[in-house]
Scaffold this motif. Sequence first.
Motif, PDB file in Angstrom:
ATOM      1  N   ILE A   8       0.839  -1.202   0.000  1.00  0.00           N
ATOM      2  CA  ILE A   8       0.000   0.000   0.000  1.00  0.00           C
ATOM      3  C   ILE A   8       0.870   1.245   0.000  1.00  0.00           C
ATOM      4  O   ILE A   8       0.643   2.181  -0.769  1.00  0.00           O
ATOM      5  N   THR A 206      -8.233   5.955 -10.383  1.00  0.00           N
ATOM      6  CA  THR A 206      -7.701   5.068  -9.344  1.00  0.00           C
ATOM      7  C   THR A 206      -8.615   3.865  -9.156  1.00  0.00           C
ATOM      8  O   THR A 206      -9.831   4.016  -8.984  1.00  0.00           O
ATOM      9  N   ARG A 210      -8.218   0.640  -4.130  1.00  0.00           N
ATOM     10  CA  ARG A 210      -7.317   1.526  -3.402  1.00  0.00           C
ATOM     11  C   ARG A 210      -8.093   2.720  -2.865  1.00  0.00           C
ATOM     12  O   ARG A 210      -9.189   3.026  -3.345  1.00  0.00           O
TER      13      ARG A 210
END
Length: 263
Positions: A8, A206, A210
């Motif tokens: 991440i 995106t 996420r």
Amino acid sequence: MHHFVSKILIVILPLIAEAQRSQDKNELLNWCLDAKHHKTAPGPESSLFEQCTPWKNRSCCTEETTKKLHESNPYNFNYDHCPGKKMSEDCHRHFLQDHCFYECSPNVGPWVVSETRSWRKERYWKVPLCASDCQIWFNSCANDYTCTDNWSRNFDWINSTDKCSSGSKCRTNVCPKGATCQTIREIYGNAQTFCDTVWDNSWKYTNNSRPCMRLWFDGTGGNPNDAVAQYYAHIISGAATCTYSVLWYTFQLMAIWHFNYIM
């Protein structure tokens, strides 16, 4: 689990580092752009107009500003810039939602950069926009017409026949000389290129897996973008060194964001 967190951080830290102007978490989470119609700090409004309503509990815009967005043209921007072509209501509604986000959102702090224009000293850059929201926006506008891909930089601006609220003449956008009008689908090709390009990299397409911003939400479950901004601001402010702290924010984000995802 540590490997999951590392992945991440590898994805999001470079995106944050490119745009951050502050490492103060509270400041990042309560940021109104230094621009023409924005308040100096976010706060509640008794009401906001139509598409801007979801931001009324904590907003950088006033009711008057949101009413002007819907009923007039505070920037004199011409969405019907292709001769003989009028933007569809569905497409225009999504651009209004985009404009409401710009005027009202207090969650842009992690992505604010300086800019020198007559109407603003700041803008946001590459805010992560959920792919699903981008796709809906693109689908709604795919058959509408434009003549350029970058609406922030590529238009020519000429004196308008309309008057500004001040009574003086305004300037409005027209297609660049020699440009050909085509459908938005033909100009951009796909949703990602559209959202990344139309406002000069204000958004960054995106994946929904996420942390990403909602272009619009109904507001009944709160503002899902609060958790997204908190996630990035927490990392910027130095919390990225604490694995379990980042995990806690991840779980908070997933819970709040998932609740607001289905409208």
